[in-house]
Design a protein around this motif. Structure first.
Motif, PDB file in Angstrom:
ATOM      1  N   ASP A 232       0.833  -1.201   0.000  1.00  0.00           N
ATOM      2  CA  ASP A 232       0.000   0.000   0.000  1.00  0.00           C
ATOM      3  C   ASP A 232       0.872   1.258   0.000  1.00  0.00           C
ATOM      4  OD1 ASP A 232       0.935  -0.376   2.567  1.00  0.00           O
ATOM      5  OD2 ASP A 232      -1.032  -0.363   3.527  1.00  0.00           O
ATOM      6  N   ALA A 233       1.857   1.294   0.882  1.00  0.00           N
ATOM      7  CA  ALA A 233       2.816   2.403   0.910  1.00  0.00           C
ATOM      8  C   ALA A 233       4.062   1.913   1.627  1.00  0.00           C
ATOM      9  CB  ALA A 233       2.225   3.619   1.624  1.00  0.00           C
ATOM     10  N   THR A 234       5.215   2.212   1.104  1.00  0.00           N
ATOM     11  CA  THR A 234       6.462   1.753   1.712  1.00  0.00           C
ATOM     12  C   THR A 234       6.865   2.685   2.857  1.00  0.00           C
ATOM     13  OG1 THR A 234       7.877   3.066   0.278  1.00  0.00           O
ATOM     14  CG2 THR A 234       7.215   0.869  -0.520  1.00  0.00           C
ATOM     15  N   LEU A 235       7.793   2.210   3.672  1.00  0.00           N
ATOM     16  CA  LEU A 235       8.310   3.050   4.747  1.00  0.00           C
ATOM     17  C   LEU A 235       9.000   4.298   4.207  1.00  0.00           C
ATOM     18  CD1 LEU A 235       9.675   0.395   7.265  1.00  0.00           C
ATOM     19  CD2 LEU A 235       7.750   1.945   7.611  1.00  0.00           C
ATOM     20  N   ASP A 236       9.634   4.194   3.067  1.00  0.00           N
ATOM     21  CA  ASP A 236      10.256   5.375   2.452  1.00  0.00           C
ATOM     22  C   ASP A 236       9.210   6.458   2.170  1.00  0.00           C
ATOM     23  OD1 ASP A 236      12.868   4.386   2.423  1.00  0.00           O
ATOM     24  OD2 ASP A 236      12.556   3.334   0.522  1.00  0.00           O
ATOM     25  N   VAL A 237       8.042   6.031   1.692  1.00  0.00           N
ATOM     26  CA  VAL A 237       6.963   6.981   1.416  1.00  0.00           C
ATOM     27  C   VAL A 237       6.408   7.560   2.709  1.00  0.00           C
ATOM     28  CG1 VAL A 237       4.618   7.199   0.483  1.00  0.00           C
ATOM     29  CG2 VAL A 237       6.378   5.923  -0.788  1.00  0.00           C
ATOM     30  N   HIS A 238       6.214   6.691   3.706  1.00  0.00           N
ATOM     31  CA  HIS A 238       5.718   7.159   5.013  1.00  0.00           C
ATOM     32  C   HIS A 238       6.667   8.204   5.600  1.00  0.00           C
ATOM     33  CE1 HIS A 238       2.180   4.706   5.959  1.00  0.00           C
ATOM     34  NE2 HIS A 238       2.786   3.676   5.370  1.00  0.00           N
ATOM     35  N   LEU A 239       7.971   7.958   5.492  1.00  0.00           N
ATOM     36  CA  LEU A 239       8.948   8.874   6.090  1.00  0.00           C
ATOM     37  C   LEU A 239       8.851  10.264   5.457  1.00  0.00           C
ATOM     38  CD1 LEU A 239      11.278   9.322   8.045  1.00  0.00           C
ATOM     39  CD2 LEU A 239      12.846   8.571   6.232  1.00  0.00           C
ATOM     40  N   ALA A 240       8.710  10.313   4.162  1.00  0.00           N
ATOM     41  CA  ALA A 240       8.601  11.613   3.495  1.00  0.00           C
ATOM     42  C   ALA A 240       7.373  12.374   3.981  1.00  0.00           C
ATOM     43  CB  ALA A 240       8.547  11.417   1.984  1.00  0.00           C
ATOM     44  N   THR A 241       6.276  11.650   4.177  1.00  0.00           N
ATOM     45  CA  THR A 241       5.045  12.285   4.648  1.00  0.00           C
ATOM     46  C   THR A 241       5.165  12.727   6.099  1.00  0.00           C
ATOM     47  OG1 THR A 241       3.857  10.820   3.133  1.00  0.00           O
ATOM     48  CG2 THR A 241       2.543  12.023   4.737  1.00  0.00           C
ATOM     49  N   MET A 242       5.859  11.923   6.915  1.00  0.00           N
ATOM     50  CA  MET A 242       6.085  12.315   8.301  1.00  0.00           C
ATOM     51  C   MET A 242       6.889  13.603   8.388  1.00  0.00           C
ATOM     52  SD  MET A 242       6.948   8.632   9.978  1.00  0.00           S
ATOM     53  CE  MET A 242       5.726   7.337  10.066  1.00  0.00           C
ATOM     54  N   ASP A 243       7.843  13.763   7.484  1.00  0.00           N
ATOM     55  CA  ASP A 243       8.614  15.007   7.459  1.00  0.00           C
ATOM     56  C   ASP A 243       7.705  16.214   7.240  1.00  0.00           C
ATOM     57  OD1 ASP A 243      11.077  13.859   7.954  1.00  0.00           O
ATOM     58  OD2 ASP A 243      11.582  13.611   5.838  1.00  0.00           O
ATOM     59  N   HIS A 244       6.671  16.051   6.400  1.00  0.00           N
ATOM     60  CA  HIS A 244       5.724  17.150   6.187  1.00  0.00           C
ATOM     61  C   HIS A 244       5.015  17.516   7.493  1.00  0.00           C
ATOM     62  CE1 HIS A 244       6.643  16.633   2.070  1.00  0.00           C
ATOM     63  NE2 HIS A 244       5.737  15.703   1.769  1.00  0.00           N
ATOM     64  N   LEU A 245       4.633  16.481   8.255  1.00  0.00           N
ATOM     65  CA  LEU A 245       3.922  16.731   9.512  1.00  0.00           C
ATOM     66  C   LEU A 245       4.828  17.407  10.532  1.00  0.00           C
ATOM     67  CD1 LEU A 245       1.482  16.495  11.361  1.00  0.00           C
ATOM     68  CD2 LEU A 245       2.153  14.118  11.851  1.00  0.00           C
ATOM     69  N   VAL A 246       6.073  16.960  10.601  1.00  0.00           N
ATOM     70  CA  VAL A 246       7.026  17.592  11.525  1.00  0.00           C
ATOM     71  C   VAL A 246       7.196  19.067  11.174  1.00  0.00           C
ATOM     72  CG1 VAL A 246       9.431  17.637  12.296  1.00  0.00           C
ATOM     73  CG2 VAL A 246       8.230  15.448  12.075  1.00  0.00           C
ATOM     74  N   HIS A 247       7.396  19.356   9.892  1.00  0.00           N
ATOM     75  CA  HIS A 247       7.627  20.739   9.468  1.00  0.00           C
ATOM     76  C   HIS A 247       6.380  21.602   9.679  1.00  0.00           C
ATOM     77  CE1 HIS A 247      10.913  18.988   6.635  1.00  0.00           C
ATOM     78  NE2 HIS A 247      11.388  19.215   7.850  1.00  0.00           N
ATOM     79  N   ALA A 248       5.208  21.065   9.340  1.00  0.00           N
ATOM     80  CA  ALA A 248       3.970  21.833   9.514  1.00  0.00           C
ATOM     81  C   ALA A 248       3.724  22.131  10.988  1.00  0.00           C
ATOM     82  CB  ALA A 248       2.788  21.069   8.922  1.00  0.00           C
ATOM     83  N   SER A 249       4.045  21.163  11.842  1.00  0.00           N
ATOM     84  CA  SER A 249       3.870  21.370  13.288  1.00  0.00           C
ATOM     85  C   SER A 249       4.824  22.450  13.785  1.00  0.00           C
ATOM     86  CB  SER A 249       4.121  20.056  14.028  1.00  0.00           C
ATOM     87  OG  SER A 249       3.233  19.045  13.620  1.00  0.00           O
ATOM     88  N   ARG A 250       6.077  22.322  13.407  1.00  0.00           N
ATOM     89  CA  ARG A 250       7.092  23.281  13.877  1.00  0.00           C
ATOM     90  C   ARG A 250       6.757  24.701  13.398  1.00  0.00           C
ATOM     91  NH1 ARG A 250      11.548  20.917  11.982  1.00  0.00           N
ATOM     92  NH2 ARG A 250      11.829  19.723  13.909  1.00  0.00           N
ATOM     93  N   ASP A 251       6.342  24.826  12.149  1.00  0.00           N
ATOM     94  CA  ASP A 251       6.022  26.137  11.596  1.00  0.00           C
ATOM     95  C   ASP A 251       4.855  26.803  12.328  1.00  0.00           C
ATOM     96  OD1 ASP A 251       8.038  25.810   9.764  1.00  0.00           O
ATOM     97  OD2 ASP A 251       6.711  25.301   8.077  1.00  0.00           O
ATOM     98  N   ARG A 252       4.000  25.999  12.957  1.00  0.00           N
ATOM     99  CA  ARG A 252       2.826  26.529  13.641  1.00  0.00           C
ATOM    100  C   ARG A 252       3.003  26.588  15.155  1.00  0.00           C
ATOM    101  NH1 ARG A 252       1.881  24.785   8.940  1.00  0.00           N
ATOM    102  NH2 ARG A 252       0.146  25.578   7.680  1.00  0.00           N
ATOM    103  N   GLY A 253       4.209  26.301  15.615  1.00  0.00           N
ATOM    104  CA  GLY A 253       4.462  26.349  17.043  1.00  0.00           C
ATOM    105  C   GLY A 253       3.858  25.198  17.819  1.00  0.00           C
ATOM    106  N   VAL A 254       3.566  24.093  17.121  1.00  0.00           N
ATOM    107  CA  VAL A 254       3.000  22.901  17.762  1.00  0.00           C
ATOM    108  C   VAL A 254       4.130  21.940  18.094  1.00  0.00           C
ATOM    109  CG1 VAL A 254       1.448  20.927  17.451  1.00  0.00           C
ATOM    110  CG2 VAL A 254       0.803  23.183  16.556  1.00  0.00           C
ATOM    111  N   ASP A 255       4.077  21.359  19.257  1.00  0.00           N
ATOM    112  CA  ASP A 255       5.127  20.433  19.695  1.00  0.00           C
ATOM    113  C   ASP A 255       5.316  19.309  18.671  1.00  0.00           C
ATOM    114  OD1 ASP A 255       6.689  19.593  22.396  1.00  0.00           O
ATOM    115  OD2 ASP A 255       5.931  17.809  21.370  1.00  0.00           O
ATOM    116  N   THR A 256       6.566  18.987  18.375  1.00  0.00           N
ATOM    117  CA  THR A 256       6.859  17.986  17.344  1.00  0.00           C
ATOM    118  C   THR A 256       7.268  16.623  17.911  1.00  0.00           C
ATOM    119  OG1 THR A 256       9.175  18.703  17.218  1.00  0.00           O
ATOM    120  CG2 THR A 256       7.605  19.779  15.721  1.00  0.00           C
ATOM    121  N   ALA A 257       7.209  16.463  19.233  1.00  0.00           N
ATOM    122  CA  ALA A 257       7.697  15.209  19.822  1.00  0.00           C
ATOM    123  C   ALA A 257       6.952  13.996  19.283  1.00  0.00           C
ATOM    124  CB  ALA A 257       7.589  15.270  21.346  1.00  0.00           C
TER     125      ALA A 257
END
Length: 288
Positions: A232-257
């Motif tokens: 359905d989706a490889t870990l490589d694909v998941h990792l790229a999408t997780m990076d988007h979430l980390v960046h979007a969180s950080r840009d909005r001042g939301v905790d990234t832990a």
């Protein structure tokens, strides 16, 4: 219908809900609590208040205990535990699988049947058929009393190992906290751009109910087989999408832990050479 007598020991908010469900279903219900006043409303509606623990045990073949933990159960019953011989104890307090198995040994020594239980609901859900209660332990005792226990909600039998209900309970609470925290994090991310949680949540619920539960069902067979095809989706694909979430969180001042935790597990699996595998591969890192 056989309206079996039942005793409920422990009148915290959950114990009162249990006793009220039994009473409302027509079961003669005896209650006991260290502080008698907590049972006053139930007694006014027809429950019987036992003066002592011994009286409470003598009143019914089925003894439902709902106190803080296993130590509290032992302490409550200690002076009168010999009276449990020939009765069934259903413990709906919380603890570990190991403690549940020890309690089964304790009950057997007394000549009592033991069933351990886990309530997968808050007190307002008790008595509703959709509420789920998990049970494990003495199979014959469960079969004898399942009709009575059904007054509390849907009784699910997990087998004769008394520790399994607690094991499931612990694991399911982990699923709950992970899901709730993920939803709260998502609400914080969209909320930073002015989206109300009330508007975000119906879409989140639809995603959980259909797509996410579908992923879980698909991955269960992979976990049991120990094979994790990235169909359905490889870990490589998941990792790229997780990076988007980390960046979007950080840009909005939301905790990234939280997203960084997901990312760390995924990166570990990829570093071990499994980037083409599916997300269920992460369980190997959790097991390690």
């Amino acid at each position: 219908m056989n309206h079996e007598a039942v005793t409920v020991i422990g009148m915290g908010s959950m114990g009162r809900a249990l006793a009220e469900a039994f009473r409302a279903a027509g079961h003669p219900t005896t209650v006991w609590n260290r502080s008698p006043a907590k049972a006053a409303a139930l007694v006014a509606r027809g429950a019987v208040r036992a003066e002592t623990v011994a009286d409470a045990i003598a009143a019914s073949p089925l003894i439902v205990v709902c106190v803080l933990d296993y130590d509290a159960m032992y302490a409550t019953l200690a002076a009168d535990e010999a009276a449990l011989a020939g009765r069934t104890v259903v413990n709906l307090g919380s603890g570990s699988p190991e403690q549940a198995r020890e309690a089964a040994v304790w009950a057997a020594r007394l000549g009592a049947a033991y069933v351990d239980g886990a309530i997968m609901s808050t007190p307002p859900g008790i008595g509703r058929p959709e509420s789920m209660l998990l049970y494990s332990g003495d199979a014959a005792a469960f079969a004898r009393h399942v009709g009575t226990l059904r007054a509390l909600g849907d009784p699910l039998d997990l087998g004769p190992d008394a520790g399994v209900a607690s094991l499931y309970d612990t694991a399911l609470l982990g699923v709950m906290w992970a899901t709730l925290t993920g939803w709260l994090h998502g609400s914080a991310v969209v909320g930073a751009d002015g989206v109300r949680a009330a508007d975000f949540t119906p879409i989140a619920n639809r995603w959980l109910a259909h797509a996410v539960t579908g992923f879980i069902g698909h991955y269960a067979a992979q976990v049991d087989a120990g094979a994790y095809p990235g169909d359905d989706a490889t870990l490589d694909v998941h990792l790229a999408t997780m990076d988007h979430l980390v960046h979007a969180s950080r840009d909005r001042g939301v905790d990234t832990a939280l997203p960084e935790l997901y990312r760390a597990y995924t990166e570990r699996a990829i570093a071990a050479g499994h980037g083409a595998d599916g997300y269920a591969r992460v369980i190997e890192g959790l097991r390690a």
